[in-house]
Design a protein around this motif. Structure first.
Motif, PDB file in Angstrom:
ATOM      1  N   MET A 110      -4.919  -2.114  10.616  1.00 43.60           N
ATOM      2  CA  MET A 110      -5.127  -1.916   9.183  1.00 43.60           C
ATOM      3  C   MET A 110      -4.774  -0.496   8.758  1.00 43.60           C
ATOM      4  SD  MET A 110      -6.112  -4.867   8.089  1.00 43.60           S
ATOM      5  CE  MET A 110      -6.705  -4.478   6.443  1.00 43.60           C
ATOM      6  N   ASN A 111      -5.105   0.466   9.611  1.00 45.54           N
ATOM      7  CA  ASN A 111      -4.799   1.859   9.285  1.00 45.54           C
ATOM      8  C   ASN A 111      -3.317   2.183   9.436  1.00 45.54           C
ATOM      9  OD1 ASN A 111      -7.380   3.859   8.831  1.00 45.54           O
ATOM     10  ND2 ASN A 111      -7.944   1.961   9.888  1.00 45.54           N
ATOM     11  N   GLN A 112      -2.666   1.548  10.394  1.00 42.76           N
ATOM     12  CA  GLN A 112      -1.216   1.721  10.522  1.00 42.76           C
ATOM     13  C   GLN A 112      -0.483   1.143   9.317  1.00 42.76           C
ATOM     14  OE1 GLN A 112      -0.509  -0.172  14.297  1.00 42.76           O
ATOM     15  NE2 GLN A 112      -1.046   1.656  15.484  1.00 42.76           N
ATOM     16  N   VAL A 152      -2.278  -9.925   5.594  1.00 38.54           N
ATOM     17  CA  VAL A 152      -1.495  -8.759   5.179  1.00 38.54           C
ATOM     18  C   VAL A 152      -0.011  -9.099   5.033  1.00 38.54           C
ATOM     19  CG1 VAL A 152      -0.730  -6.453   5.854  1.00 38.54           C
ATOM     20  CG2 VAL A 152      -3.136  -7.114   6.149  1.00 38.54           C
ATOM     21  N   GLU A 153       0.555  -9.801   6.009  1.00 34.97           N
ATOM     22  CA  GLU A 153       2.005  -9.988   6.056  1.00 34.97           C
ATOM     23  C   GLU A 153       2.491 -11.270   5.386  1.00 34.97           C
ATOM     24  OE1 GLU A 153       3.207  -9.469  10.154  1.00 34.97           O
ATOM     25  OE2 GLU A 153       1.820  -7.778  10.393  1.00 34.97           O
ATOM     26  N   SER A 154       1.651 -12.301   5.357  1.00 34.54           N
ATOM     27  CA  SER A 154       2.056 -13.567   4.744  1.00 34.54           C
ATOM     28  C   SER A 154       1.443 -13.756   3.353  1.00 34.54           C
ATOM     29  CB  SER A 154       1.658 -14.735   5.654  1.00 34.54           C
ATOM     30  OG  SER A 154       2.022 -15.972   5.072  1.00 34.54           O
ATOM     31  N   TYR A 208       0.870  -0.690  -9.239  1.00 36.69           N
ATOM     32  CA  TYR A 208       0.456  -1.778  -8.369  1.00 36.69           C
ATOM     33  C   TYR A 208       1.045  -1.648  -6.977  1.00 36.69           C
ATOM     34  CZ  TYR A 208      -0.659  -4.090 -12.833  1.00 36.69           C
ATOM     35  OH  TYR A 208      -1.158  -4.400 -14.068  1.00 36.69           O
ATOM     36  N   ASP A 209       0.270  -2.047  -5.997  1.00 34.98           N
ATOM     37  CA  ASP A 209       0.787  -2.288  -4.656  1.00 34.98           C
ATOM     38  C   ASP A 209       0.814  -3.793  -4.445  1.00 34.98           C
ATOM     39  OD1 ASP A 209       1.417   0.207  -3.714  1.00 34.98           O
ATOM     40  OD2 ASP A 209      -0.529   0.586  -2.785  1.00 34.98           O
ATOM     41  N   THR A 210       1.359  -4.192  -3.316  1.00 35.90           N
ATOM     42  CA  THR A 210       1.382  -5.606  -2.948  1.00 35.90           C
ATOM     43  C   THR A 210      -0.024  -6.195  -3.086  1.00 35.90           C
ATOM     44  OG1 THR A 210       3.161  -5.231  -1.376  1.00 35.90           O
ATOM     45  CG2 THR A 210       1.850  -7.215  -1.056  1.00 35.90           C
ATOM     46  N   GLY A 211      -0.114  -7.352  -3.742  1.00 36.19           N
ATOM     47  CA  GLY A 211      -1.407  -8.010  -3.897  1.00 36.19           C
ATOM     48  C   GLY A 211      -2.047  -7.801  -5.253  1.00 36.19           C
TER      49      GLY A 211
END
Length: 408
Positions: free
Chosen positions: A125-127, A101-103, A30-33
Protein backbone atom coordinates in the motif's frame (compact mmCIF):
# COMPACT_ATOMS: atom_id res chain seq x y z
CA UNK A 1 -12.62 57.52 -25.01
CA UNK A 2 -15.79 56.35 -23.34
CA UNK A 3 -16.07 53.43 -25.76
CA UNK A 4 -12.46 52.53 -25.07
CA UNK A 5 -13.11 52.52 -21.37
CA UNK A 6 -16.22 50.42 -21.91
CA UNK A 7 -14.30 47.83 -23.95
CA UNK A 8 -11.55 47.77 -21.35
CA UNK A 9 -14.10 47.17 -18.61
CA UNK A 10 -15.61 44.31 -20.59
CA UNK A 11 -12.15 42.83 -21.12
CA UNK A 12 -11.38 43.03 -17.42
CA UNK A 13 -14.74 41.44 -16.56
CA UNK A 14 -14.16 38.60 -18.99
CA UNK A 15 -10.69 38.07 -17.61
CA UNK A 16 -12.08 37.90 -14.09
CA UNK A 17 -14.77 35.42 -15.14
CA UNK A 18 -12.17 33.32 -16.94
CA UNK A 19 -9.88 33.40 -13.93
CA UNK A 20 -12.76 32.49 -11.64
CA UNK A 21 -13.74 29.55 -13.84
CA UNK A 22 -10.13 28.39 -14.01
CA UNK A 23 -9.83 28.62 -10.24
CA UNK A 24 -13.03 26.64 -9.82
CA UNK A 25 -11.74 23.96 -12.15
CA UNK A 26 -8.36 23.96 -10.45
CA UNK A 27 -9.98 23.39 -7.08
CA UNK A 28 -11.29 20.02 -8.21
CA UNK A 29 -8.50 17.50 -8.00
CA UNK A 30 -8.98 13.76 -8.32
CA UNK A 31 -6.92 10.62 -8.12
CA UNK A 32 -8.01 7.21 -9.33
CA UNK A 33 -11.23 6.23 -7.56
CA UNK A 34 -12.77 9.70 -7.33
CA UNK A 35 -14.81 11.86 -9.68
CA UNK A 36 -17.52 14.52 -9.69
CA UNK A 37 -20.08 11.83 -8.84
CA UNK A 38 -18.30 8.96 -7.05
CA UNK A 39 -15.82 7.97 -4.34
CA UNK A 40 -14.64 4.35 -4.47
CA UNK A 41 -13.67 2.85 -1.12
CA UNK A 42 -12.12 -0.60 -0.71
CA UNK A 43 -12.34 -2.86 2.34
CA UNK A 44 -11.17 -6.35 3.35
CA UNK A 45 -12.95 -8.35 6.06
CA UNK A 46 -13.03 -11.93 7.35
CA UNK A 47 -16.57 -12.77 6.28
CA UNK A 48 -15.60 -16.44 6.53
CA UNK A 49 -13.17 -18.49 8.62
CA UNK A 50 -12.27 -18.45 12.29
CA UNK A 51 -12.60 -14.66 12.63
CA UNK A 52 -15.88 -14.38 10.71
CA UNK A 53 -17.63 -12.83 13.72
CA UNK A 54 -15.85 -9.61 12.77
CA UNK A 55 -17.61 -9.60 9.40
CA UNK A 56 -20.35 -7.57 11.05
CA UNK A 57 -17.97 -4.61 10.93
CA UNK A 58 -17.96 -4.60 7.13
CA UNK A 59 -21.73 -5.07 7.03
CA UNK A 60 -22.28 -2.13 9.36
CA UNK A 61 -19.96 0.09 7.34
CA UNK A 62 -21.77 -0.85 4.14
CA UNK A 63 -25.05 0.14 5.80
CA UNK A 64 -23.55 3.46 6.96
CA UNK A 65 -22.37 4.38 3.48
CA UNK A 66 -25.83 3.54 2.13
CA UNK A 67 -27.15 6.02 4.68
CA UNK A 68 -24.71 8.68 3.46
CA UNK A 69 -25.70 8.08 -0.17
CA UNK A 70 -29.40 8.28 0.66
CA UNK A 71 -28.74 11.66 2.30
CA UNK A 72 -26.98 13.06 -0.78
CA UNK A 73 -23.47 11.64 -0.49
CA UNK A 74 -20.25 13.41 0.47
CA UNK A 75 -20.10 16.87 -1.08
CA UNK A 76 -22.52 15.57 -3.72
CA UNK A 77 -20.55 12.39 -4.46
CA UNK A 78 -21.95 8.91 -3.82
CA UNK A 79 -19.80 6.28 -2.13
CA UNK A 80 -19.16 2.95 -3.81
CA UNK A 81 -18.08 0.56 -1.06
CA UNK A 82 -16.33 -2.59 -2.29
CA UNK A 83 -15.69 -5.12 0.48
CA UNK A 84 -14.00 -8.50 -0.05
CA UNK A 85 -13.53 -11.58 2.13
CA UNK A 86 -10.01 -12.72 3.05
CA UNK A 87 -10.99 -15.31 5.70
CA UNK A 88 -8.30 -13.67 7.90
CA UNK A 89 -5.54 -15.26 5.80
CA UNK A 90 -2.71 -12.87 4.80
CA UNK A 91 -2.08 -14.38 1.32
CA UNK A 92 -5.75 -13.84 0.50
CA UNK A 93 -5.52 -10.30 1.91
CA UNK A 94 -2.71 -9.55 -0.52
CA UNK A 95 -4.76 -10.90 -3.40
CA UNK A 96 -7.80 -8.82 -2.45
CA UNK A 97 -5.75 -5.65 -1.90
CA UNK A 98 -4.23 -5.97 -5.37
CA UNK A 99 -7.67 -6.50 -6.84
CA UNK A 100 -9.04 -3.41 -5.10
CA UNK A 101 -6.13 -1.17 -6.09
CA UNK A 102 -5.29 -2.44 -9.58
CA UNK A 103 -8.62 -3.75 -10.89
CA UNK A 104 -11.37 -1.94 -8.99
CA UNK A 105 -9.20 1.19 -8.81
CA UNK A 106 -10.37 2.36 -5.40
CA UNK A 107 -9.27 5.68 -3.96
CA UNK A 108 -8.28 4.08 -0.66
CA UNK A 109 -8.58 0.93 1.45
CA UNK A 110 -10.45 1.57 4.67
CA UNK A 111 -10.60 -0.27 8.02
CA UNK A 112 -9.44 -3.69 6.83
CA UNK A 113 -9.30 -6.05 9.78
CA UNK A 114 -6.52 -7.78 11.67
CA UNK A 115 -2.83 -7.36 12.41
CA UNK A 116 -1.48 -10.23 10.23
CA UNK A 117 -3.65 -9.28 7.20
CA UNK A 118 -2.77 -5.59 7.38
CA UNK A 119 0.90 -6.36 7.95
CA UNK A 120 0.86 -8.42 4.76
CA UNK A 121 -0.26 -5.46 2.62
CA UNK A 122 1.39 -2.54 4.42
CA UNK A 123 4.48 -2.31 2.20
CA UNK A 124 2.42 -2.78 -0.95
CA UNK A 125 0.00 0.00 0.00
CA UNK A 126 2.84 2.38 0.79
CA UNK A 127 4.71 1.54 -2.40
CA UNK A 128 1.53 2.24 -4.37
CA UNK A 129 0.89 5.38 -2.30
CA UNK A 130 -2.70 4.33 -1.64
CA UNK A 131 -4.14 5.18 1.81
CA UNK A 132 -4.44 2.20 4.16
CA UNK A 133 -6.68 4.18 6.43
CA UNK A 134 -7.99 3.51 9.95
CA UNK A 135 -6.93 -0.15 10.03
CA UNK A 136 -9.02 -2.34 12.34
CA UNK A 137 -6.31 -3.55 14.70
CA UNK A 138 -4.79 -2.17 17.89
CA UNK A 139 -1.16 -2.89 17.03
CA UNK A 140 1.14 0.03 17.79
CA UNK A 141 3.01 -0.41 14.49
CA UNK A 142 0.34 1.53 12.54
CA UNK A 143 1.56 4.77 14.11
CA UNK A 144 4.74 5.12 12.06
CA UNK A 145 4.21 8.08 9.68
CA UNK A 146 7.90 8.36 8.88
CA UNK A 147 8.33 4.82 7.51
CA UNK A 148 4.72 4.19 6.45
CA UNK A 149 3.09 7.54 5.60
CA UNK A 150 0.13 5.86 3.87
CA UNK A 151 -0.94 3.68 6.83
CA UNK A 152 -2.92 4.92 9.84
CA UNK A 153 -4.54 3.14 12.77
CA UNK A 154 -7.77 4.00 14.56
CA UNK A 155 -8.53 2.50 17.97
CA UNK A 156 -6.37 2.97 21.08
CA UNK A 157 -3.34 0.79 20.57
CA UNK A 158 -2.18 -1.99 22.85
CA UNK A 159 0.73 -0.01 24.26
CA UNK A 160 -1.49 3.00 25.04
CA UNK A 161 -3.87 0.74 26.92
CA UNK A 162 -1.21 -1.00 28.98
CA UNK A 163 0.48 2.32 29.79
CA UNK A 164 -2.83 3.40 31.36
CA UNK A 165 -2.90 0.27 33.55
CA UNK A 166 0.70 0.91 34.57
CA UNK A 167 -0.11 4.51 35.54
CA UNK A 168 -3.02 3.29 37.65
CA UNK A 169 -0.82 0.79 39.48
CA UNK A 170 1.93 3.34 40.14
CA UNK A 171 -0.63 5.71 41.64
CA UNK A 172 -2.80 3.28 43.59
CA UNK A 173 -0.50 0.35 44.43
CA UNK A 174 3.11 1.57 44.19
CA UNK A 175 4.45 -1.40 46.17
CA UNK A 176 2.78 -3.96 43.88
CA UNK A 177 4.30 -7.32 43.02
CA UNK A 178 3.12 -7.93 39.48
CA UNK A 179 2.72 -11.18 37.54
CA UNK A 180 2.15 -10.98 33.77
CA UNK A 181 0.70 -13.61 31.47
CA UNK A 182 0.91 -12.83 27.75
CA UNK A 183 0.34 -14.48 24.41
CA UNK A 184 3.69 -15.24 22.75
CA UNK A 185 3.28 -13.19 19.59
CA UNK A 186 3.36 -9.57 18.42
CA UNK A 187 0.02 -8.87 20.07
CA UNK A 188 1.15 -10.04 23.52
CA UNK A 189 4.59 -8.47 23.26
CA UNK A 190 3.07 -5.14 22.20
CA UNK A 191 1.00 -5.01 25.39
CA UNK A 192 3.97 -6.08 27.51
CA UNK A 193 6.24 -3.39 26.06
CA UNK A 194 3.69 -0.66 26.77
CA UNK A 195 3.22 -1.92 30.30
CA UNK A 196 6.96 -1.84 31.02
CA UNK A 197 7.28 1.59 29.42
CA UNK A 198 4.43 2.81 31.63
CA UNK A 199 6.11 1.49 34.78
CA UNK A 200 9.39 3.03 33.68
CA UNK A 201 12.38 2.50 35.95
CA UNK A 202 10.22 0.56 38.42
CA UNK A 203 9.32 -2.19 35.93
CA UNK A 204 12.27 -4.41 36.85
CA UNK A 205 11.48 -4.39 40.55
CA UNK A 206 7.68 -4.44 40.37
CA UNK A 207 7.27 -7.25 37.82
CA UNK A 208 8.14 -10.42 39.72
CA UNK A 209 7.07 -12.89 37.03
CA UNK A 210 6.45 -13.02 33.27
CA UNK A 211 4.99 -16.10 31.63
CA UNK A 212 3.98 -16.58 28.00
CA UNK A 213 1.72 -19.15 26.37
CA UNK A 214 1.26 -20.36 22.80
CA UNK A 215 -2.09 -20.11 21.05
CA UNK A 216 -1.83 -23.82 20.29
CA UNK A 217 -1.96 -24.75 24.00
CA UNK A 218 -5.32 -26.26 25.01
CA UNK A 219 -5.22 -24.68 28.46
CA UNK A 220 -3.21 -22.13 30.44
CA UNK A 221 -3.99 -23.61 33.87
CA UNK A 222 -0.35 -24.56 34.53
CA UNK A 223 0.76 -20.99 33.83
CA UNK A 224 -1.71 -19.63 36.38
CA UNK A 225 -0.46 -22.12 39.00
CA UNK A 226 3.14 -20.95 38.44
CA UNK A 227 2.22 -17.27 38.61
CA UNK A 228 0.23 -17.71 41.83
CA UNK A 229 3.27 -19.37 43.44
CA UNK A 230 5.27 -16.15 43.01
CA UNK A 231 3.15 -14.38 45.63
CA UNK A 232 2.19 -11.63 43.20
CA UNK A 233 -0.67 -9.38 44.31
CA UNK A 234 -1.30 -7.82 40.88
CA UNK A 235 -2.03 -9.84 37.73
CA UNK A 236 -1.93 -8.42 34.20
CA UNK A 237 -3.87 -10.81 31.99
CA UNK A 238 -2.79 -10.26 28.34
CA UNK A 239 -4.85 -12.96 26.67
CA UNK A 240 -7.36 -13.50 23.89
CA UNK A 241 -10.95 -14.45 24.87
CA UNK A 242 -10.61 -18.25 25.19
CA UNK A 243 -7.58 -18.01 27.46
CA UNK A 244 -8.91 -14.98 29.34
CA UNK A 245 -11.93 -17.02 30.45
CA UNK A 246 -9.64 -19.89 31.50
CA UNK A 247 -7.42 -17.56 33.54
CA UNK A 248 -10.33 -15.94 35.36
CA UNK A 249 -11.83 -19.31 36.18
CA UNK A 250 -8.54 -20.87 37.32
CA UNK A 251 -7.68 -17.88 39.52
CA UNK A 252 -10.95 -18.40 41.34
CA UNK A 253 -10.46 -22.16 41.69
CA UNK A 254 -7.02 -21.58 43.24
CA UNK A 255 -8.29 -18.89 45.57
CA UNK A 256 -5.82 -16.42 44.04
CA UNK A 257 -7.39 -12.96 44.10
CA UNK A 258 -4.79 -10.39 43.02
CA UNK A 259 -5.74 -6.99 41.61
CA UNK A 260 -6.59 -8.28 38.15
CA UNK A 261 -6.13 -6.25 34.94
CA UNK A 262 -7.66 -7.68 31.76
CA UNK A 263 -6.85 -6.28 28.31
CA UNK A 264 -9.93 -4.81 26.67
CA UNK A 265 -9.86 -7.14 23.65
CA UNK A 266 -11.08 -9.80 26.08
CA UNK A 267 -13.55 -7.76 28.11
CA UNK A 268 -16.64 -9.19 26.41
CA UNK A 269 -19.24 -10.27 28.93
CA UNK A 270 -20.74 -12.78 26.52
CA UNK A 271 -17.60 -14.54 25.31
CA UNK A 272 -15.33 -14.18 28.37
CA UNK A 273 -16.90 -13.10 31.64
CA UNK A 274 -20.05 -15.19 31.54
CA UNK A 275 -18.25 -18.45 30.59
CA UNK A 276 -15.70 -17.85 33.37
CA UNK A 277 -18.45 -17.12 35.88
CA UNK A 278 -19.67 -13.76 37.14
CA UNK A 279 -18.54 -14.52 40.68
CA UNK A 280 -15.00 -15.28 39.51
CA UNK A 281 -14.78 -11.99 37.64
CA UNK A 282 -15.71 -9.59 40.44
CA UNK A 283 -13.32 -6.67 40.74
CA UNK A 284 -11.45 -7.21 37.46
CA UNK A 285 -10.28 -3.95 35.90
CA UNK A 286 -10.29 -3.30 32.15
CA UNK A 287 -10.91 -0.27 29.92
CA UNK A 288 -13.20 1.10 27.22
CA UNK A 289 -13.49 3.98 24.78
CA UNK A 290 -16.87 3.22 23.17
CA UNK A 291 -20.34 3.47 24.65
CA UNK A 292 -21.83 0.12 25.61
CA UNK A 293 -25.14 -0.22 23.73
CA UNK A 294 -26.48 -2.52 26.47
CA UNK A 295 -25.89 0.05 29.22
CA UNK A 296 -29.21 1.75 30.12
CA UNK A 297 -27.43 4.99 31.02
CA UNK A 298 -27.18 5.79 27.29
CA UNK A 299 -30.91 5.37 26.64
CA UNK A 300 -31.48 9.11 26.21
CA UNK A 301 -28.02 9.89 24.84
CA UNK A 302 -28.18 11.84 21.58
CA UNK A 303 -25.45 9.77 19.93
CA UNK A 304 -27.04 6.48 20.96
CA UNK A 305 -30.43 7.60 19.71
CA UNK A 306 -28.85 8.43 16.33
CA UNK A 307 -27.14 5.02 16.28
CA UNK A 308 -30.40 3.21 16.94
CA UNK A 309 -32.23 5.24 14.28
CA UNK A 310 -29.48 4.37 11.78
CA UNK A 311 -29.80 0.66 12.55
CA UNK A 312 -33.59 0.78 12.42
CA UNK A 313 -33.49 2.10 8.88
CA UNK A 314 -30.32 0.66 7.32
CA UNK A 315 -29.34 -2.45 9.32
CA UNK A 316 -32.38 -3.70 11.27
CA UNK A 317 -30.96 -7.23 11.63
CA UNK A 318 -27.87 -6.02 13.51
CA UNK A 319 -27.11 -7.46 16.95
CA UNK A 320 -27.18 -4.29 19.03
CA UNK A 321 -25.37 -5.99 21.88
CA UNK A 322 -22.35 -6.60 19.62
CA UNK A 323 -19.69 -3.98 20.33
CA UNK A 324 -18.35 -4.44 16.78
CA UNK A 325 -21.48 -2.75 15.41
CA UNK A 326 -20.80 0.36 17.49
CA UNK A 327 -17.12 0.22 16.54
CA UNK A 328 -17.92 0.10 12.81
CA UNK A 329 -20.43 2.94 13.05
CA UNK A 330 -17.91 5.14 14.83
CA UNK A 331 -14.98 4.54 12.49
CA UNK A 332 -17.26 5.07 9.47
CA UNK A 333 -18.16 8.46 10.94
CA UNK A 334 -14.42 9.12 11.20
CA UNK A 335 -13.95 8.43 7.49
CA UNK A 336 -16.95 10.59 6.63
CA UNK A 337 -15.30 13.47 8.51
CA UNK A 338 -12.05 13.04 6.56
CA UNK A 339 -13.76 12.86 3.16
CA UNK A 340 -15.89 15.93 3.85
CA UNK A 341 -12.76 17.81 4.93
CA UNK A 342 -11.16 16.96 1.59
CA UNK A 343 -13.76 19.05 -0.24
CA UNK A 344 -13.09 18.91 -3.98
CA UNK A 345 -9.48 17.83 -3.54
CA UNK A 346 -9.95 14.06 -3.54
CA UNK A 347 -6.36 13.08 -4.08
CA UNK A 348 -4.80 10.31 -2.05
CA UNK A 349 -2.24 12.76 -0.71
CA UNK A 350 -4.96 15.11 0.55
CA UNK A 351 -6.86 12.25 2.14
CA UNK A 352 -3.81 11.42 4.26
CA UNK A 353 -3.27 15.12 4.95
CA UNK A 354 -6.82 15.55 6.25
CA UNK A 355 -6.66 12.28 8.19
CA UNK A 356 -3.53 13.63 9.87
CA UNK A 357 -5.19 16.97 10.72
CA UNK A 358 -8.04 15.90 12.99
CA UNK A 359 -8.58 18.08 16.05
CA UNK A 360 -10.80 17.15 19.01
CA UNK A 361 -13.34 15.27 16.90
CA UNK A 362 -16.28 13.93 18.90
CA UNK A 363 -18.26 10.99 17.47
CA UNK A 364 -21.59 9.44 18.45
CA UNK A 365 -20.15 6.17 19.77
CA UNK A 366 -17.21 7.52 21.77
CA UNK A 367 -17.45 7.92 25.53
CA UNK A 368 -17.91 11.54 26.64
CA UNK A 369 -14.54 13.25 26.82
CA UNK A 370 -12.81 10.92 24.36
CA UNK A 371 -11.85 12.72 21.16
CA UNK A 372 -10.07 11.93 17.92
CA UNK A 373 -6.76 13.74 17.40
CA UNK A 374 -4.03 13.27 14.82
CA UNK A 375 -1.07 15.16 13.41
CA UNK A 376 1.62 14.71 10.79
CA UNK A 377 3.75 12.98 13.42
CA UNK A 378 0.97 11.14 15.28
CA UNK A 379 -1.04 8.53 13.36
CA UNK A 380 -2.86 7.22 16.46
CA UNK A 381 -6.33 8.81 16.26
CA UNK A 382 -7.50 7.48 19.63
CA UNK A 383 -5.29 7.17 22.70
CA UNK A 384 -7.77 7.77 25.52
CA UNK A 385 -9.63 5.21 27.58
CA UNK A 386 -11.71 5.03 30.71
CA UNK A 387 -11.11 2.35 33.28
CA UNK A 388 -13.94 0.02 34.26
CA UNK A 389 -14.39 -2.53 37.03
CA UNK A 390 -16.56 -5.64 36.82
CA UNK A 391 -19.33 -5.52 39.39
CA UNK A 392 -22.30 -7.83 39.64
CA UNK A 393 -23.05 -8.79 36.06
CA UNK A 394 -21.76 -5.74 34.24
CA UNK A 395 -18.86 -3.31 33.85
CA UNK A 396 -18.85 -0.17 35.97
CA UNK A 397 -16.79 2.70 34.51
CA UNK A 398 -14.86 4.84 36.97
CA UNK A 399 -12.36 7.66 37.17
CA UNK A 400 -11.30 10.21 34.60
CA UNK A 401 -10.65 9.78 30.90
CA UNK A 402 -7.01 8.74 30.76
CA UNK A 403 -4.37 9.10 28.08
CA UNK A 404 -1.76 6.51 27.32
CA UNK A 405 0.24 8.27 24.63
CA UNK A 406 3.11 6.06 23.55
CA UNK A 407 6.34 7.79 24.37
CA UNK A 408 4.50 10.60 26.11
Amino acid sequence: MSATRHLAAIAVALALVSASCSAALAQKKYDTGASDTEIKIGNIMPYSGAASAYGVIGKTEDAYFRKINAEGGINGRKITFISYDDAYTPPKTVEQARKLVESDEVLLIFNSLGTPPNSAIQKYMNQKKVPQLFVATGATKWNDPKEFPWTMGWQPNYQSESIIYAKYILKNKPDAKIAVLYQNDDYGKDYLKGFKDGLGSKAASMIVAEDSYEVTEPTIDSHIVRLKATGADVFFNITTPKFAAQAIKKNNELGWHPLHFLNNVSSSIGSVIKPAGFEAAQGIISSQYLKDPTDPQWKTDKGMIAWNEFLDKYYPDANRADASVMYAYTVAQGLEHVLRACGDNLTRENIMKQAASIRDLELDGLLPGIKVNTSATDFAPLSQLQLMRFKGETWDRFGDILSGDVGG
